[in-house]
Scaffold this motif. Structure first.
Motif, PDB file in Angstrom:
ATOM      1  N   ASN A  37      51.062  38.283  44.494  1.00  0.00           N
ATOM      2  CA  ASN A  37      50.508  37.364  43.497  1.00  0.00           C
ATOM      3  C   ASN A  37      49.774  36.203  44.164  1.00  0.00           C
ATOM      4  N   ALA A  38      50.313  35.704  45.252  1.00  0.00           N
ATOM      5  CA  ALA A  38      49.641  34.618  45.972  1.00  0.00           C
ATOM      6  C   ALA A  38      48.316  35.099  46.556  1.00  0.00           C
ATOM      7  N   ALA A  39      48.286  36.311  47.071  1.00  0.00           N
ATOM      8  CA  ALA A  39      47.035  36.857  47.606  1.00  0.00           C
ATOM      9  C   ALA A  39      46.006  37.053  46.493  1.00  0.00           C
ATOM     10  N   ASN A  40      46.456  37.469  45.309  1.00  0.00           N
ATOM     11  CA  ASN A  40      45.542  37.591  44.170  1.00  0.00           C
ATOM     12  C   ASN A  40      44.957  36.241  43.790  1.00  0.00           C
ATOM     13  N   LEU A  41      45.779  35.202  43.805  1.00  0.00           N
ATOM     14  CA  LEU A  41      45.274  33.865  43.496  1.00  0.00           C
ATOM     15  C   LEU A  41      44.290  33.374  44.540  1.00  0.00           C
ATOM     16  N   VAL A  42      44.504  33.742  45.804  1.00  0.00           N
ATOM     17  CA  VAL A  42      43.548  33.360  46.854  1.00  0.00           C
ATOM     18  C   VAL A  42      42.192  33.999  46.579  1.00  0.00           C
ATOM     19  N   ILE A  43      42.190  35.258  46.187  1.00  0.00           N
ATOM     20  CA  ILE A  43      40.929  35.939  45.895  1.00  0.00           C
ATOM     21  C   ILE A  43      40.248  35.314  44.685  1.00  0.00           C
ATOM     22  N   PHE A  44      41.012  35.020  43.639  1.00  0.00           N
ATOM     23  CA  PHE A  44      40.434  34.371  42.467  1.00  0.00           C
ATOM     24  C   PHE A  44      39.838  33.011  42.817  1.00  0.00           C
ATOM     25  N   THR A  45      40.563  32.222  43.590  1.00  0.00           N
ATOM     26  CA  THR A  45      40.105  30.886  43.929  1.00  0.00           C
ATOM     27  C   THR A  45      38.879  30.926  44.835  1.00  0.00           C
ATOM     28  N   SER A  46      38.865  31.848  45.777  1.00  0.00           N
ATOM     29  CA  SER A  46      37.715  31.932  46.686  1.00  0.00           C
ATOM     30  C   SER A  46      36.460  32.415  45.960  1.00  0.00           C
ATOM     31  N   ALA A  47      36.612  33.215  44.898  1.00  0.00           N
ATOM     32  CA  ALA A  47      35.462  33.689  44.132  1.00  0.00           C
ATOM     33  C   ALA A  47      34.932  32.619  43.192  1.00  0.00           C
ATOM     34  N   VAL A  82      47.432  47.026  40.133  1.00  0.00           N
ATOM     35  CA  VAL A  82      47.893  48.400  39.953  1.00  0.00           C
ATOM     36  C   VAL A  82      48.653  48.880  41.190  1.00  0.00           C
ATOM     37  N   ILE A  83      48.136  48.588  42.357  1.00  0.00           N
ATOM     38  CA  ILE A  83      48.818  48.988  43.590  1.00  0.00           C
ATOM     39  C   ILE A  83      50.159  48.286  43.727  1.00  0.00           C
ATOM     40  N   ALA A  84      50.206  46.991  43.403  1.00  0.00           N
ATOM     41  CA  ALA A  84      51.460  46.244  43.486  1.00  0.00           C
ATOM     42  C   ALA A  84      52.498  46.791  42.508  1.00  0.00           C
ATOM     43  N   PHE A  85      52.061  47.219  41.327  1.00  0.00           N
ATOM     44  CA  PHE A  85      52.997  47.805  40.373  1.00  0.00           C
ATOM     45  C   PHE A  85      53.558  49.123  40.896  1.00  0.00           C
ATOM     46  N   GLY A  86      52.722  49.929  41.535  1.00  0.00           N
ATOM     47  CA  GLY A  86      53.197  51.184  42.127  1.00  0.00           C
ATOM     48  C   GLY A  86      54.193  50.945  43.242  1.00  0.00           C
ATOM     49  N   VAL A  87      53.914  49.958  44.090  1.00  0.00           N
ATOM     50  CA  VAL A  87      54.844  49.612  45.177  1.00  0.00           C
ATOM     51  C   VAL A  87      56.155  49.094  44.599  1.00  0.00           C
ATOM     52  N   LEU A  88      56.074  48.296  43.537  1.00  0.00           N
ATOM     53  CA  LEU A  88      57.290  47.778  42.900  1.00  0.00           C
ATOM     54  C   LEU A  88      58.129  48.912  42.318  1.00  0.00           C
TER      55      LEU A  88
END
Length: 115
Positions: A37-47, A82-88
């Motif tokens: 989730n933190a990595a997703n927020l980094v991508i959102f913020t950088s975009a 989607v990938i994170a949900f599969g890993v979970l």
């Protein structure tokens, strides 16, 4: 707004690292979820966090209008979710099976069961 997001991302990264260093396998998986989730927020913020128009080209000029949202970051985040949900899902099944066999969720005690 970006300073607030930077603080939130830092807190998520710190919490995920703290949870991943614990001995419980459940806390390890929860730390991995927080890390994604933190990595997703980094991508959102950088975009750039803009609530602009949809990213559609103009029919006449064949150019994107000013102030459109970046579709690449959104596509990357959807794929990561989607990938994170599969890993979970895989991790939950793995934890359940390990708990049935070893009767504990402590990683040190799971290591001691090797023969």
């Amino acid at each position: 707004m970006s300073a607030l997001m930077a603080v939130a991302i830092g807190i998520l990264f710190a919490a995920s690292l703290y949870m991943m260093l614990r001995r419980s396998i459940v806390k390890l998986v929860m730390g991995l979820i927080l890390l994604s989730n933190a990595a997703n927020l980094v991508i959102f913020t950088s975009a750039g966090l803009t609530s602009g128009a949809p990213p559609l080209l103009d029919k006449v000029t064949k150019e994107a209008p000013v102030g459109v949202a970046d579709p690449l970051a959104q596509a990357l985040i959807l794929t990561a979710i989607v990938i994170a949900f599969g890993v979970l899902a895989f991790s939950v099944v793995l934890i359940h099976r390990a708990h049935e066999v070893v009767q504990t969720d402590d990683l040190d005690q799971m290591k001691d069961t090797d023969q």
